[in-house]
Design an enzyme around this catalytic site. Structure first.
Site, PDB file in Angstrom:
ATOM      1  N   GLY A 161      -3.959   6.169   1.198  1.00  0.00           N
ATOM      2  CA  GLY A 161      -3.267   7.043   0.177  1.00  0.00           C
ATOM      3  C   GLY A 161      -1.743   6.247   0.095  1.00  0.00           C
ATOM      4  CB  SER A 162       1.360   7.848  -1.366  1.00  0.00           C
ATOM      5  OG  SER A 162       1.282   9.093  -0.819  1.00  0.00           O
ATOM      6  N   PRO A 163       2.345   6.337   1.137  1.00  0.00           N
ATOM      7  CG  PRO A 163       3.737   4.274   1.243  1.00  0.00           C
ATOM      8  CD  PRO A 163       2.805   5.310   0.404  1.00  0.00           C
ATOM      9  CB  VAL A 165      -0.051  11.698   1.534  1.00  0.00           C
ATOM     10  CG1 VAL A 165      -1.070  12.391   2.101  1.00  0.00           C
ATOM     11  CG2 VAL A 165       0.572  12.170   0.330  1.00  0.00           C
ATOM     12  N   GLY A 166       0.819   9.674   4.177  1.00  0.00           N
ATOM     13  CA  GLY A 166       0.449   8.993   5.085  1.00  0.00           C
ATOM     14  C   GLY A 166       1.246   9.571   6.481  1.00  0.00           C
ATOM     15  CD  GLU A 183      -6.007   0.014   5.411  1.00  0.00           C
ATOM     16  OE1 GLU A 183      -4.997  -0.604   4.693  1.00  0.00           O
ATOM     17  OE2 GLU A 183      -6.064  -0.476   6.496  1.00  0.00           O
ATOM     18  CB  CYS A 217      -3.837  -0.421  -2.525  1.00  0.00           C
ATOM     19  SG  CYS A 217      -5.325  -1.083  -1.826  1.00  0.00           S
TER      20      CYS A 217
END
Length: 442
Positions: A161-163, A165-166, A183, A217
């Protein structure tokens, strides 16, 4: 762990919900089949073909003190792992890791993206007919429920997902000291040198950028080239877009739509950066954004500050390959670096002087299809790697094991007290690693 289940609806029925304009698709069937089905099958077949070998204990070198013993690496499952999938490539990026996690002996909780409603429903309703329910569970949840889900203790977490949320996932995992694989994507640069086959570059860049309407991505996020190359590349891209999607891409069955209203509005805001050289048309009701190329983009513009995930390609002018490399290196390390040049030395130069999760010379996306290559990010684009054996290894605890002989106790007496300098010399000689020669790199 596999069992026979009922026949499923075609993939097109799952991924292609009807649009407000009455279209029966949002992702071209060819692209969905290639990305979601073929790549999943590749992962499954590579695992089935090699699992018996991957699972074996791996012998390691021994020193003189352990020459009569058994030393090996045992591949143990972590236990219960959580796999959180994204809305882009929602089947492949969920089932691909699932294959490796189960192959490594784990039980798995999978959490599909709430944005991919059809896939979320598919996983919840169909997977139990095909997999042993003792080895997996599907959780369908929104943001609040997912936050509570992450409060539970898992033995491993795999997130795509997105940085932003990561970071939340990693913070939640830290509460239980749970290892993670992240990822996160990235702004993937694509350098086009002055020496290249212009038509091939235009076709390969356009295909990589506009595949699934840019919602991948690993899509090339922006092009770096000289002003002279930009002026040559623009008409080549215009021609290729017409070849791919016709004079009206909106009517093409091979051009997708934006996943939801929120993403559409975000992308429409990004269109304000720079100047539209190709495309730029939008239709909010149909969630349509035309294949678009932007020029006169500044590094400070919004479109250069976040991952695009849409059919928009900015072109940034640089004076040379050295300036392009500096531009790349002055930013966060991306998920992929792309370079096009007929000069292999230029390709090698970009490879050697940049850092990224992956690299592809003279094409886009194609490094993704090899299960023999690790896939993953570095820095802000991710943490860890998977695909093929790398997925199995990711979900396996590498357990170092030494099995000693119960006899020959006299040989062990040298390490027991009372100690002496003489014994120290013998033990060090038997347990040490000897330098066999000079290192050519030093």
């Amino acid at each position: 762990m596999l069992c026979r289940g009922p026949a499923l609806l075609p993939l097109s029925s799952i991924l292609q919900g009807p649009s407000p304009q009455g279209r029966a698709w949002s992702w071209p069937p060819f692209e969905a089949e290639l990305t979601e089905i073929l790549l999943c099958k590749n992962e499954l077949h590579a695992t089935l073909n090699n699992l018996s070998q991957w699972m074996k204990d791996e012998p390691v070198e021994r020193n003189l003190a352990t020459r009569l013993d058994s030393a090996f690496i045992r591949k143990d499952p972590y236990g219960v792992v959580l796999i959180m999938g994204p809305w882009c490539c929602p089947i492949n990026l969920l089932l691909g890791p699932l294959v490796g996690a189960i192959a490594a002996g784990n039980c798995v909780v999978i959490k599909p993206s709430e944005k991919a409603k059809n896939v979320e429903k598919l996983m919840a309703e169909a997977l139990p007919s095909y997999l042993d329910r003792d080895c997996f569970a599907v959780v369908t949840a929104g943001v609040q429920e997912t936050t509570r889900l992450l409060e539970n203790k898992f033995d491993y977490i795999f997130f795509t997902g997105s940085p932003s949320v990561g970071r939340m996932v990693m913070a939640a995992a830290a509460q239980h000291l749970t290892p993670v694989l992240l990822e996160l994507g990235g702004k993937n640069p694509c350098y086009v040198s002055d020496t290249c086959d212009l038509r091939s570059v235009a076709r390969r860049v356009a295909w990589g950028r506009f595949f699934n309407a840019g919602q991948t991505c690993v899509a090339p996020d922006y092009v770096l080239c000289t002003l002279e190359m930009r002026e040559k590349l623009l008409p080549a891209l215009q021609k290729v877009i017409a070849e791919f999607y016709g004079s009206s891409p909106r009517e093409s069955p091979d051009f997708g739509r934006i996943v939801d209203e929120k993403e559409f509005q975000r992308l429409r805001m990004l269109l304000r950066s720079g100047r539209v050289a190709i495309g730029g048309q939008t239709d909010e009701e149909d969630r349509y954004i035309a294949p678009t190329v932007l020029v006169d983009v500044q590094p400070s513009d919004p479109i250069m500050q976040e991952i695009i995930l849409g059919p928009i390609l900015p072109i940034v002018v640089v004076a040379s390959v050295d300036e392009a490399i500096d531009f790349i290196n002055n930013r966060e390390r991306p998920l992929a670096v792309y370079v096009f040049s007929s000069d292999d030395k230029v390709v090698a130069q970009v490879l050697e002087r940049t850092s990224s999760g992956g690299f592809c010379g003279n094409d886009t996306l194609m490094h993704m299809i090899l299960t023999s290559l690790p896939f993953g990010g570095i820095g802000c684009s991710g943490l860890g790697k998977y695909h093929g054996k790398f997925t199995f290894d990711t979900f396996s605890h590498q357990r170092g094991c030494l099995h000693r002989n119960m006899g020959l106790e006299a040989l062990n007496a040298l390490r027991y007290p009372p100690y002496s300098q003489h014994r120290m010399g013998i033990v060090c000689a038997a347990s040490g690693v000897k330098h066999k020669g000079s290192c050519a790199l030093l």
